[in-house]
Write a protein that holds these residues in place. Structure first.
Motif, PDB file in Angstrom:
ATOM      1  N   THR A 298      79.003  70.715  73.777  1.00 21.71           N
ATOM      2  CA  THR A 298      79.584  70.914  72.411  1.00 21.71           C
ATOM      3  C   THR A 298      79.938  69.844  71.568  1.00 21.71           C
ATOM      4  N   LEU A 299      79.987  68.942  71.979  1.00 25.64           N
ATOM      5  CA  LEU A 299      80.048  67.521  71.305  1.00 25.64           C
ATOM      6  C   LEU A 299      78.637  67.204  70.431  1.00 25.64           C
ATOM      7  N   ALA A 300      77.660  67.662  71.302  1.00 28.40           N
ATOM      8  CA  ALA A 300      76.467  67.116  70.621  1.00 28.40           C
ATOM      9  C   ALA A 300      76.020  68.347  69.732  1.00 28.40           C
ATOM     10  N   GLY A 301      76.862  69.239  69.268  1.00 29.65           N
ATOM     11  CA  GLY A 301      76.563  70.482  68.350  1.00 29.65           C
ATOM     12  C   GLY A 301      76.026  71.587  68.927  1.00 29.65           C
TER      13      GLY A 301
ATOM     14  N   LEU B 104      76.217  79.548  52.000  1.00 28.48           N
ATOM     15  CA  LEU B 104      77.258  79.314  53.128  1.00 28.48           C
ATOM     16  C   LEU B 104      77.371  80.651  53.818  1.00 28.48           C
TER      17      LEU B 104
ATOM     18  N   ARG C 220      74.679  80.518  56.505  1.00 26.54           N
ATOM     19  CA  ARG C 220      75.095  79.725  57.515  1.00 26.54           C
ATOM     20  C   ARG C 220      76.042  80.412  58.380  1.00 26.54           C
ATOM     21  N   ASP C 221      76.900  80.990  57.814  1.00 22.71           N
ATOM     22  CA  ASP C 221      78.177  81.761  58.608  1.00 22.71           C
ATOM     23  C   ASP C 221      77.498  82.649  59.465  1.00 22.71           C
TER      24      ASP C 221
ATOM     25  N   SER D  61      64.536  67.971  56.941  1.00 17.45           N
ATOM     26  CA  SER D  61      64.581  68.329  55.366  1.00 17.45           C
ATOM     27  C   SER D  61      63.611  66.996  54.875  1.00 17.45           C
TER      28      SER D  61
END
Lengths: 227, 109
Positions: free
Chosen positions: A94-97, A10, A13-14, A56
């Motif tokens: 933004t919606l698409a990430g 985590l 990732r941050d 992955s």
């Protein structure tokens, strides 16, 4: 998974650091691997390849079945030109990430009222692009129509591995752009990285529709052409 | 909240539950065949009480995965679960497709 491993994952990732969690599917043991930062040959290569493809997957390694879980930092989009099209485009991205930054030295254009909640830069586009450092998970879009603003952004971007570069403007505008950038030392192959006229040819008219066509072209480049 | 953002909060929630002293398990889609609703890497975090966040299938198998995960929390060890998402089940969650998913379940210790 061990609690401390989860905490470290985590934290990475941050920090927006690319990290691959390698889990031994036979005993549940986990390790963090950092793509492109060395380590055991075949495994390090598999880790780097999975991160590059953003996929992955399970691999067989020395008789063990390992799951490589790719945690890439978010996609980024840099929009040069806080014009009308940038408003719907920044929201769609933004919606698409995507983590979106809007660059425009004209503070009245790149204002918090017009782009609520978005990262804004009022630096000159070349300085802004240098600071942002587009990487292989960054899309760069120039929308100002103004060579004074678009060209400096493009000159920096063309020296980066940005996965998508697009510039608003007609075929004629794009041809003139080619002459100018070529005079600045941008060769044919590098110039060809620029999508211009920008966007998929879907007959878009309104700013939101044009944003859809740009978002479509960026998505196609990311998901179909990089594999 | 869109699917991507939800994925991003699964591990944060798992860590938060752990900090609260709850028993926690993680379920991860490790492979898929055919058309399956959620990509490899999709995750579900589950507590011993059966609360969960995230998704591994879009709804068809979450119940079964939660059940297995609670056993993993109680008994330890890991499990590999395989599910065929039938056309019928897929249809019920709004996906006109079939497919198979392999889900790895592990406790957070």
């Amino acid at each position: 998974m061990k609690s401390d491993l989860l905490d470290r994952l985590l934290a990475d990732r941050d920090a927006k650091r690319a990290v691959v969690l390698v889990t031994d599917l036979d005993n549940g043991g986990g390790e963090l691997h950092y793509p492109g930062e060395g380590g055991d040959g075949a495994l390090a290569e598999a880790v780097a390849a999975a991160a590059r493809a953003d996929k992955s997957r399970i691999i067989e390694h020395e008789g063990r079945r390992l799951f490589l879980n790719v945690n890439n930092p978010p996609l980024r989009m840099v929009i040069c030109g806080a014009v009308h099209i940038a408003q719907p485009l920044s929201r769609m991205a933004t919606l698409a990430g995507y983590d979106v930054t809007v660059v425009d030295p004209r503070a009245a254009f790149a204002s918090a009222e017009r782009f609520p909640g978005l990262a804004l830069s009022h630096e000159w586009p070349d300085e802004a692009m240098e600071a942002l450092g587009p990487d292989a998970r960054t899309a760069v879009v120039t929308l100002t129509h103004d060579p004074k603003l678009d060209d400096p952004a493009l000159l920096v971007t063309l020296r980066s591995p940005a996965f998508y570069i697009g510039s608003l403007g007609s075929t004629r505008t794009h041809a003139k752009r080619k002459e100018r950038l070529s005079a600045e030392g941008i060769d044919e192959a590098n110039f060809a990285r620029i999508h211009g006229p920008i966007g998929l040819d879907i007959g878009a008219k309104s700013p939101a529709e044009i944003a859809v066509s740009i978002m479509g072209e960026i998505t196609e480049t990311l998901r179909r052409k990089l594999d | 909240m869109d699917a991507l953002k939800d994925d991003e909060t699964v591990l944060e929630q798992a860590a938060a539950w752990k900090t609260e002293g709850k028993g926690v398990a993680l379920a991860t889609v490790v492979s898929t065949w055919g058309s399956s609703p959620r990509p490899v890497g999709s995750q579900l975090a589950i507590t011993g009480e059966g609360n969960f966040i995230g998704s591994v299938s879009g709804g068809c198998i979450e119940g079964a995965v939660v059940h297995e995960a609670r056993q993993v929390i109680d008994e330890g060890g890991t499990r590999m679960l395989t599910y065929g998402v039938t056309d019928e089940m897929a249809w019920e969650v709004g996906l006109a497709c079939g497919g198979t998913v392999e889900v790895f379940v592990e406790p957070v210790e």
